[in-house]
Structure formats: C-alpha cells, structure tokens
Design a protein around this motif. Structure first.
Motif, PDB file in Angstrom:
ATOM      1  N   GLY A 105     -11.941  11.721  -5.844  1.00 41.40           N
ATOM      2  CA  GLY A 105     -10.502  11.568  -6.034  1.00 41.40           C
ATOM      3  C   GLY A 105     -10.029  10.156  -5.738  1.00 41.40           C
ATOM      4  N   SER A 127      -5.873  15.333 -14.435  1.00 44.67           N
ATOM      5  CA  SER A 127      -5.350  15.862 -13.171  1.00 44.67           C
ATOM      6  C   SER A 127      -4.222  16.861 -13.416  1.00 44.67           C
ATOM      7  N   VAL A 163      -7.487  16.414  -6.881  1.00 51.11           N
ATOM      8  CA  VAL A 163      -6.312  15.925  -7.608  1.00 51.11           C
ATOM      9  C   VAL A 163      -5.336  15.228  -6.674  1.00 51.11           C
ATOM     10  N   PHE A 166      -6.588  11.862  -5.808  1.00 53.54           N
ATOM     11  CA  PHE A 166      -6.463  10.993  -6.975  1.00 53.54           C
ATOM     12  C   PHE A 166      -5.033  10.492  -7.144  1.00 53.54           C
ATOM     13  N   ARG A 167      -4.070  11.372  -7.071  1.00 55.38           N
ATOM     14  CA  ARG A 167      -2.669  10.993  -7.323  1.00 55.38           C
ATOM     15  C   ARG A 167      -2.166   9.998  -6.279  1.00 55.38           C
TER      16      ARG A 167
END
Length: 280
Positions: A105, A127, A163, A166-167
C-alpha cells in the motif's frame, strides 16, 4: 566554514508542538500491549499445559483450581494455556496481515504520487474497486476455497486493508513533493532516492504508524468475528473468537470462561487504538 547538511532538512517539516509521540495515552497503550505480549509469548515458556489436552475429570472448573489456575473449558482444557496461545495467535495474525497490507500500500501510494498521469489514475481506480467490495465479503470469497485455513483469512484482509495505506501514502507524498524543500533538493543535484529516504519516508512515518495500529485492530476483530460465525479458524485451534463461541452454551454454568477470551480481545484492540491516538 562549516556548512549545514541537507540531511537535516526534513526536521523542518515537523511541528515542534506536535513532535512528541509518547503522550500519556500512548504510554498506556504501549504498557497494556507489552503486558499482553509477555502473556502471549513468555507465557508458553511458563505454562506447560497443552492447549488441546483434555481432562474430563475437570470440566468447567472455575479459576483457582489447584492445577488449572484459570479453570477449564467444556472439554477440560486449560483456559490459561488456551488464552496464552490465543493471544499469541491473534497478535501474529494481525501483525502479518497489517505488514502485508502496509508494504504494497505504501509503495504503490508513493509510486502513484511520484508518477502521476495514467499510472496514478489506474491505481486510484483499482483502490476504488476494492473499496466497493465489503471487506468481510472479500474474505468470505477466499475462505470458500480453503475453509478454516489461515491463508485465506490473511490474504483477504491484506487485500482489503492495503487500500487505506495506499490512499494516505499517495495524498501525503503528493503534498510533500510540492514543498519548497523538495524542489531545493532537486536543484542541489540530489536524486529521487535521496528525496524518498530523507523527506518522503520521514513525513509518512507518523500517519503510517497510526494506520498500522488501526489495521492490526481491524484484523483482530475480523478474525474473531469470522470465527464467531463458524467460517474462521476451526476448533480446536485456540483462537479467541472461536473460544467464545464454543463456550457460549455454557455461559450460565461458567460465565468467567466466556468472558476471559472476550477480555483479551478487548485489551488487545484497546491497546492498539490507544497507540494509534491522534497527535492533537
């Protein structure tokens, strides 16, 4: 004349008023977690009982028994031994799951923010697709291939939890890359690797540590919940959620045996939530 090293530039990104990590709330969380880790990892060296060994001469005995200090379950298995191994299993599963979610991520978030364009749009779309699926549904789909096994639980939770890493990593990296210090670093001839190590990763450390603690708590609750609906780890594995379900029919006879694994789950999640407290 002595020159100032550029390696110290990231210090300017930190607000001195918010730089203290070890506040009282986090100290309390670390203390509770340390006690639980000692219980789970040092306990097996002290408690010699097999968590699967049955003693039908001592079924559902209460705490304070001469041999079984915390009593036994409906099969005469030592509650202390099962709690020790259950705490260890829950922590290891949560840690492995969170690591497997955090590494890809964070890496993909940094890559997306650095490259931009169609690469970033594609990863953001991926995502969004994962977020459109309920997390437990994704785990259940994988569990259909290997019911009661560890790897579908681990893989399904990791595929969902990456996710969030990652964000946050993408947003934070994009913000840091727009700071004047990054442009100055490039003008001075330093490459992307130096910027990553000295500026981006230090800026991501705080948010990622918070997310990691939340991810571990989510994994512990998810595994216990799946065991409660009989699709997680199967008995006689000493998993805390499965222990609660197994003992629930005997609640009126031995309420403490039902509450013990629930208390361990609560303390594990509480300690992680306290460690993940905001920097306010």
């Amino acid at each position: 004349m002595k020159t100032t090293s550029l390696a110290h530039m990231p210090i300017g990104l930190v607000d001195p008023q918010k730089s203290s990590f070890w506040r009282p709330v986090r100290i309390a969380g670390a203390f509770i977690l340390a006690i639980l880790l000692l219980f789970g990892f040092v306990g097996p060296l002290i408690v010699s009982f097999d968590p699967l060994a049955q003693d039908y001469g001592a079924v559902l005995v209460g705490p304070g028994h001469d041999v079984h200090w915390l009593g036994t379950d409906h099969f005469g298995r030592s509650m202390l031994a099962r709690l020790v191994h259950g705490a260890q299993l829950s922590f290891i599963m949560a840690c492995v799951t969170a690591l497997s979610a955090a590494i890809p991520g964070i890496a993909l978030g940094i890559f997306a923010a650095s490259r931009g364009g169609w690469v970033e749009r594609g990863l953001v779309a991926l995502s969004d697709i994962v977020l459109a699926l309920p997390g437990l549904l994704l785990v259940l789909l994988l569990l259909a291939f290997a019911p009661g096994q560890f790897w579908p639980l681990y893989l399904g939770l990791a595929l969902y939890l990456w996710v969030e890493f990652f964000r946050v990593a993408r947003i934070e990296t994009a913000r840091v890359l727009q700071l004047p210090c990054c442009e100055a670093t490039r003008l001075l001839g330093f490459g992307n690797v130096y910027i990553l190590k000295r500026i981006i990763l230090p800026a991501l450390a705080g948010p990622m540590m918070t997310l990691f603690a939340f991810a571990m708590g989510t994994a512990i609750i998810a595994v216990s919940t799946l065991s409660a609906i009989h699709v997680g780890l199967r008995p006689p594995t000493p998993e805390l959620g499965a222990m609660i379900v197994e003992l629930m029919p005997y609640y009126s006879e031995a309420p403490l045996q039902v509450l013990m694994p629930a208390v361990v789950i609560f303390l594990l999640v509480l300690s992680l939530q306290l460690l993940a407290g905001r920097k306010s």
